[in-house]
Design an enzyme around this catalytic site. Structure first.
Site, short mmCIF file in Angstrom:
data_model
loop_
_atom_site.label_atom_id
_atom_site.label_comp_id
_atom_site.label_asym_id
_atom_site.label_seq_id
_atom_site.Cartn_x
_atom_site.Cartn_y
_atom_site.Cartn_z
N HIS A 53 -3.67 -4.39 7.95
CA HIS A 53 -3.76 -3.20 8.79
C HIS A 53 -2.82 -3.32 9.97
CE1 HIS A 53 -5.19 0.58 10.32
NE2 HIS A 53 -5.82 0.73 9.16
N GLY A 54 -1.87 -2.40 10.00
CA GLY A 54 -0.95 -2.31 11.13
C GLY A 54 0.12 -3.40 11.17
N ARG A 112 3.52 18.71 1.47
CA ARG A 112 4.11 19.88 0.80
C ARG A 112 3.36 20.27 -0.47
NH1 ARG A 112 9.61 21.19 1.95
NH2 ARG A 112 9.64 21.35 4.21
N THR A 170 -6.90 6.84 10.37
CA THR A 170 -6.81 5.75 9.41
C THR A 170 -8.10 4.95 9.51
OG1 THR A 170 -5.49 3.85 8.68
CG2 THR A 170 -5.58 4.24 11.05
N THR A 171 -8.26 3.93 8.64
CA THR A 171 -9.47 3.12 8.67
C THR A 171 -9.65 2.53 10.07
OG1 THR A 171 -8.94 2.56 6.40
CG2 THR A 171 -10.68 1.29 7.44
N HIS A 176 -5.68 3.49 -1.41
CA HIS A 176 -6.99 3.84 -0.88
C HIS A 176 -7.28 5.27 -1.34
CE1 HIS A 176 -9.65 4.35 3.00
NE2 HIS A 176 -10.30 4.62 1.89
N GLU A 209 -11.05 -9.26 3.61
CA GLU A 209 -9.76 -8.91 4.19
C GLU A 209 -10.01 -8.74 5.68
OE1 GLU A 209 -7.91 -5.35 2.65
OE2 GLU A 209 -6.44 -5.33 4.27
N ARG A 269 -6.97 12.89 0.99
CA ARG A 269 -5.89 13.38 1.85
C ARG A 269 -4.51 12.84 1.43
NH1 ARG A 269 -7.15 10.33 7.51
NH2 ARG A 269 -9.12 11.41 7.24
N HIS A 270 -4.48 11.72 0.76
CA HIS A 270 -3.16 11.24 0.29
C HIS A 270 -3.21 10.91 -1.22
CE1 HIS A 270 -5.08 7.52 1.58
NE2 HIS A 270 -4.73 7.63 2.85
N GLU A 290 -8.77 0.32 -2.81
CA GLU A 290 -9.60 0.40 -1.60
C GLU A 290 -10.43 1.65 -1.68
OE1 GLU A 290 -7.28 0.66 1.92
OE2 GLU A 290 -6.44 -1.32 1.65
N ASP A 334 -0.12 4.48 -0.01
CA ASP A 334 -0.84 5.69 0.42
C ASP A 334 0.08 6.70 1.12
OD1 ASP A 334 -3.15 4.42 -0.40
OD2 ASP A 334 -3.95 4.13 1.61
N HIS A 335 0.95 6.17 2.00
CA HIS A 335 1.70 7.10 2.84
C HIS A 335 2.91 7.71 2.15
CE1 HIS A 335 -1.19 6.68 5.83
NE2 HIS A 335 -1.02 5.38 5.91
N GLY A 351 1.22 -1.29 4.37
CA GLY A 351 1.65 0.01 3.90
C GLY A 351 2.48 0.80 4.88
N HIS A 352 1.86 1.22 5.97
CA HIS A 352 2.50 2.21 6.84
C HIS A 352 3.88 1.79 7.32
CE1 HIS A 352 3.29 4.48 10.54
NE2 HIS A 352 2.76 5.47 9.84
N ARG A 364 -9.35 8.06 -0.84
CA ARG A 364 -10.31 8.53 0.16
C ARG A 364 -11.16 9.65 -0.42
NH1 ARG A 364 -9.19 7.09 5.73
NH2 ARG A 364 -10.75 8.68 6.13
N ASN A 372 0.86 -1.19 0.00
CA ASN A 372 0.00 0.00 0.00
C ASN A 372 0.90 1.25 0.00
OD1 ASN A 372 -1.36 2.28 1.16
ND2 ASN A 372 -3.03 0.92 1.75
N1 PXP Z 1 -6.07 -2.85 4.59
C1 PXP Z 1 -6.96 -1.84 4.64
C2 PXP Z 1 -8.37 -2.13 4.35
C3 PXP Z 1 -6.54 -0.53 4.94
O1 PXP Z 1 -7.44 0.47 4.97
C4 PXP Z 1 -5.17 -0.28 5.16
C5 PXP Z 1 -4.69 1.11 5.42
O2 PXP Z 1 -4.98 1.92 4.33
C6 PXP Z 1 -4.28 -1.37 5.09
C7 PXP Z 1 -4.76 -2.64 4.83
C8 PXP Z 1 -2.81 -1.20 5.30
O3 PXP Z 1 -2.58 -0.87 6.64
P1 PXP Z 1 -1.17 -0.32 7.07
O4 PXP Z 1 -0.93 0.95 6.30
O5 PXP Z 1 -1.32 -0.11 8.53
O6 PXP Z 1 -0.16 -1.38 6.72
#
Ligand code: PXP
Length: 248
Positions: free
Chosen positions: A194-195, A21, A103-104, A46, A154, A52-53, A73, A12-13, A216-217, A48, A10
């Protein structure tokens, strides 16, 4: 022993940093291509509603330029359904979305919106796009996901990732294991995310039903540690090149 788990990265970040910026770097497409070079099986973004990203142009550029596949997403709203049908990603994953959240937060409440989610899912699937739902490890939500015709779920590993006390972690892991087994018995494919970090992913990757992970993060944050030394070295070289041009 199951098949090899597919890792979807992912990005996104990477866009979060760019949007801080409102500039052109770092570019999530470049990050996506690097992730592919390192072995990612797919790219997740994702889009949104508040943008935002990830921006709309990121989605189309990433879709057109990656050599793996795009998992989009999004919230189950008309605007996003249009974008998905235009973009034709490999897969759409519906997630809940609240404007104020960082976040979600938690999985979709599929149970109480079955009718609406089925309509969205039917439109996605009739355009040849895979349809997945992000849910908590809760059998009631998993049954509802099957009823609305999702191909996969998921499982939200957000709570598992946040817990610190060993007993609580084990209990949440047990829920994820039970939910994965239950979903597979219902004929659903099982993904998770997630996480997740390279520490807490090990126990998740050991769950035999899990086929795909979205991460992702932690990848973006660890990239700072891995990449900052080289970036500083490059900057010192550039400064030295300027110094060498001084005439006094
Ligand atoms: N799965 C879903 C549905 C999410 O919304 C996210 C965060 O956008 C992730 C996975 C990835 O999570 P993380 O960025 O914490 O790894």
């Amino acid at each position: 022993m199951g098949n090899k788990i597919r890792l979807f990265v992912n990005v996104d970040h990477v866009a979060t940093l760019r949007e801080a910026r409102k500039t052109i770097e770092p570019d999530p497409l470049v990050a996506a291509l690097l992730a592919e070079q390192a072995g990612a099986d797919g790219i997740t973004v994702h889009l949104r509603e508040d943008r935002r990203h990830i921006q709309d142009h990121d989605v189309s550029r990433i879709r057109q330029n990656i050599t793996t596949v795009l998992n989009l997403e999004m919230a189950a709203v008309e605007e996003m359904v249009h974008i998905a049908l235009d973009t034709q990603p490999y897969q759409v994953s519906l997630v809940p979305e609240k404007r104020q959240e960082i976040t979600t937060e938690g999985g979709l409440d599929v149970f109480s919106q079955k009718e609406q989610l089925k309509k969205v899912g039917d439109r996605i699937q009739s355009n040849g796009i895979r349809f997945s739902l992000f849910v908590d490890p809760d059998p009631r939500q998993i049954d509802a996901a099957r009823e609305v015709g999702a191909e996969s779920i998921e499982i939200n590993t957000g709570s598992y990732s946040e817990l610190r006390e060993a007993g609580a972690v084990q209990r949440e892991l047990e829920k994820i294991r039970d939910a994965s087994r239950h979903a597979a018995e219902q004929g659903l494919r099982v993904f998770a995310g997630h996480g997740l970090t390279d520490e807490n992913v090990v126990a998740i990757a050991a769950v035999p039903e899990i086929e795909e992970l979205n991460i992702g993060h932690s990848l973006v944050s660890r990239s700072v540690y891995h990449g900052l030394k080289q970036a500083v070295r490059n900057m010192i070289q550039a400064i030295q090149a300027g110094e060498a041009q001084r005439t006094r």
